[in-house]
Structures are given as C-alpha cells and as structure tokens.
Design a protein around this motif. Structure first.
Motif, PDB file in Angstrom:
ATOM      1  N   ASP A   5     146.903  40.522  36.605  1.00 46.53           N
ATOM      2  CA  ASP A   5     147.762  39.996  36.069  1.00 46.53           C
ATOM      3  C   ASP A   5     148.015  39.081  35.338  1.00 46.53           C
ATOM      4  O   ASP A   5     149.115  38.868  33.988  1.00 46.53           O
ATOM      5  N   SER A   6     147.690  37.949  35.366  1.00 45.24           N
ATOM      6  CA  SER A   6     147.786  36.664  34.367  1.00 45.24           C
ATOM      7  C   SER A   6     146.302  37.014  33.692  1.00 45.24           C
ATOM      8  O   SER A   6     146.480  36.353  32.362  1.00 45.24           O
ATOM      9  N   LYS A   7     145.524  38.620  33.622  1.00 42.92           N
ATOM     10  CA  LYS A   7     144.596  38.836  32.376  1.00 42.92           C
ATOM     11  C   LYS A   7     143.049  37.791  32.898  1.00 42.92           C
ATOM     12  O   LYS A   7     143.306  37.629  31.370  1.00 42.92           O
ATOM     13  N   LYS A   8     142.837  37.116  33.165  1.00 42.51           N
ATOM     14  CA  LYS A   8     142.172  35.965  33.168  1.00 42.51           C
ATOM     15  C   LYS A   8     140.763  37.044  33.209  1.00 42.51           C
ATOM     16  O   LYS A   8     140.892  37.328  33.779  1.00 42.51           O
ATOM     17  N   PRO A   9     139.893  35.980  32.480  1.00 46.62           N
ATOM     18  CA  PRO A   9     138.711  36.888  32.516  1.00 46.62           C
ATOM     19  C   PRO A   9     138.111  36.102  33.413  1.00 46.62           C
ATOM     20  O   PRO A   9     138.150  35.307  33.767  1.00 46.62           O
ATOM     21  N   PHE A  10     137.018  36.744  33.887  1.00 43.22           N
ATOM     22  CA  PHE A  10     135.716  35.958  34.425  1.00 43.22           C
ATOM     23  C   PHE A  10     134.900  34.802  33.418  1.00 43.22           C
ATOM     24  O   PHE A  10     134.717  34.950  32.159  1.00 43.22           O
ATOM     25  N   GLY A  11     133.911  33.839  34.804  1.00 39.19           N
ATOM     26  CA  GLY A  11     133.781  32.539  33.710  1.00 39.19           C
ATOM     27  C   GLY A  11     131.941  34.007  33.250  1.00 39.19           C
ATOM     28  O   GLY A  11     132.180  34.477  33.996  1.00 39.19           O
ATOM     29  N   PRO A  12     131.900  33.124  32.071  1.00 46.04           N
ATOM     30  CA  PRO A  12     130.185  33.593  31.344  1.00 46.04           C
ATOM     31  C   PRO A  12     129.677  33.200  32.078  1.00 46.04           C
ATOM     32  O   PRO A  12     128.618  33.989  32.562  1.00 46.04           O
ATOM     33  N   GLN A  13     129.423  33.192  33.165  1.00 43.48           N
ATOM     34  CA  GLN A  13     128.532  32.838  34.533  1.00 43.48           C
ATOM     35  C   GLN A  13     127.931  34.060  35.210  1.00 43.48           C
ATOM     36  O   GLN A  13     127.055  34.036  36.271  1.00 43.48           O
ATOM     37  N   ARG A  14     129.935  34.506  35.526  1.00 39.43           N
ATOM     38  CA  ARG A  14     129.177  35.615  36.333  1.00 39.43           C
ATOM     39  C   ARG A  14     129.246  36.893  35.557  1.00 39.43           C
ATOM     40  O   ARG A  14     128.870  38.073  36.854  1.00 39.43           O
ATOM     41  N   GLY A  17     129.410  42.738  33.693  1.00 42.98           N
ATOM     42  CA  GLY A  17     128.588  43.727  33.003  1.00 42.98           C
ATOM     43  C   GLY A  17     127.026  43.974  33.732  1.00 42.98           C
ATOM     44  O   GLY A  17     126.841  44.992  33.869  1.00 42.98           O
ATOM     45  N   LYS A  18     126.575  43.100  33.450  1.00 42.12           N
ATOM     46  CA  LYS A  18     125.146  43.341  33.656  1.00 42.12           C
ATOM     47  C   LYS A  18     125.676  43.673  35.361  1.00 42.12           C
ATOM     48  O   LYS A  18     123.826  44.248  35.723  1.00 42.12           O
ATOM     49  N   CYS A  19     125.997  42.493  35.977  1.00 37.58           N
ATOM     50  CA  CYS A  19     125.723  43.127  37.452  1.00 37.58           C
ATOM     51  C   CYS A  19     126.637  44.394  37.330  1.00 37.58           C
ATOM     52  O   CYS A  19     125.314  45.384  38.339  1.00 37.58           O
ATOM     53  N   VAL A  20     127.336  44.788  37.215  1.00 35.77           N
ATOM     54  CA  VAL A  20     127.758  46.512  37.137  1.00 35.77           C
ATOM     55  C   VAL A  20     126.484  47.462  36.286  1.00 35.77           C
ATOM     56  O   VAL A  20     126.536  47.662  37.142  1.00 35.77           O
ATOM     57  N   ASP A  34     126.659  44.346  27.980  1.00 27.88           N
ATOM     58  CA  ASP A  34     126.943  43.111  28.100  1.00 27.88           C
ATOM     59  C   ASP A  34     127.500  42.354  28.994  1.00 27.88           C
ATOM     60  O   ASP A  34     128.037  43.095  29.867  1.00 27.88           O
ATOM     61  N   PRO A  35     127.101  41.027  29.797  1.00 23.74           N
ATOM     62  CA  PRO A  35     127.765  39.852  30.117  1.00 23.74           C
ATOM     63  C   PRO A  35     129.295  40.898  30.147  1.00 23.74           C
ATOM     64  O   PRO A  35     130.132  40.557  31.456  1.00 23.74           O
ATOM     65  N   ASP A  36     130.324  41.149  29.050  1.00 29.33           N
ATOM     66  CA  ASP A  36     131.531  41.252  29.269  1.00 29.33           C
ATOM     67  C   ASP A  36     132.143  42.871  29.365  1.00 29.33           C
ATOM     68  O   ASP A  36     133.160  42.936  29.265  1.00 29.33           O
ATOM     69  N   GLU A  65     131.365  45.604  43.023  1.00 27.92           N
ATOM     70  CA  GLU A  65     130.751  44.437  41.673  1.00 27.92           C
ATOM     71  C   GLU A  65     131.854  43.815  42.246  1.00 27.92           C
ATOM     72  O   GLU A  65     132.125  42.386  42.818  1.00 27.92           O
ATOM     73  N   LEU A  66     133.132  44.371  41.947  1.00 28.55           N
ATOM     74  CA  LEU A  66     134.454  43.212  42.716  1.00 28.55           C
ATOM     75  C   LEU A  66     134.686  43.253  43.643  1.00 28.55           C
ATOM     76  O   LEU A  66     135.126  41.974  44.306  1.00 28.55           O
ATOM     77  N   GLN A  67     134.479  43.272  44.813  1.00 28.05           N
ATOM     78  CA  GLN A  67     134.721  43.306  46.354  1.00 28.05           C
ATOM     79  C   GLN A  67     133.151  42.664  46.822  1.00 28.05           C
ATOM     80  O   GLN A  67     132.264  42.586  48.390  1.00 28.05           O
ATOM     81  N   GLY A  68     131.780  42.565  45.997  1.00 27.45           N
ATOM     82  CA  GLY A  68     130.777  41.741  46.517  1.00 27.45           C
ATOM     83  C   GLY A  68     129.769  42.818  47.653  1.00 27.45           C
ATOM     84  O   GLY A  68     128.893  41.779  48.196  1.00 27.45           O
TER      85      GLY A  68
END
Length: 70
Positions: A5-14, A17-20, A34-36, A65-68
């Motif tokens: 909704d707010s289009k807030k990105p993940f923080g750089p430490q998250r 992309g690399k986790c996925v 990439d991380p992003d 990944e979104l659900q952890g």
C-alpha cells in the motif's frame, strides 16, 4: 516492497532478493538476484509447462520468504 500500500521498500539489511535466490536454488532453479531484485532468463526454447513451473517456483519462494518459513 515491504508494504504494497505505501510502497515502502525493505531495508538494505533485509537482502530480500538474495534470500529468495537461496530458496530458488534449493528448489532447483537458478536466477540472477541482487539484494533488491530478482531476474529470471529462461532459454528461448522454454515450453509453456517449463515456464509455468519456473513461475510457480518463484511465487512459492517469494511467498515463503515473506512469511519467514524455513
């Protein structure tokens, strides 16, 4: 993005992309990440069935990944 909704990105430490990417490799699919961002580049001779399978893997890995999930 972390919040659609707010289009807030993940923080750089998250490093979303690399986790996925790690999850996709574990599922048997290679991609450039990439991380992003996440990029897939299927061969030109990909069948519809193979394309569907690739998209299903991407969707499952992003959702996990979104659900952890592990």
């Amino acid at each position: 993005v972390q919040d659609m909704d707010s289009k807030k990105p993940f923080g750089p430490q998250r490093m979303f992309g690399k986790c996925v990417e790690r999850r996709m490799i574990n599922a048997g699919m290679l991609a450039r990440c990439d991380p992003d961002w996440i990029a897939i580049a299927p061969p030109l001779i990909t069948t519809f069935q193979q394309a569907d399978e690739m998209i299903e893997i991407v969707v499952q890995c992003v959702a996990a990944e979104l659900q952890g999930r592990t």
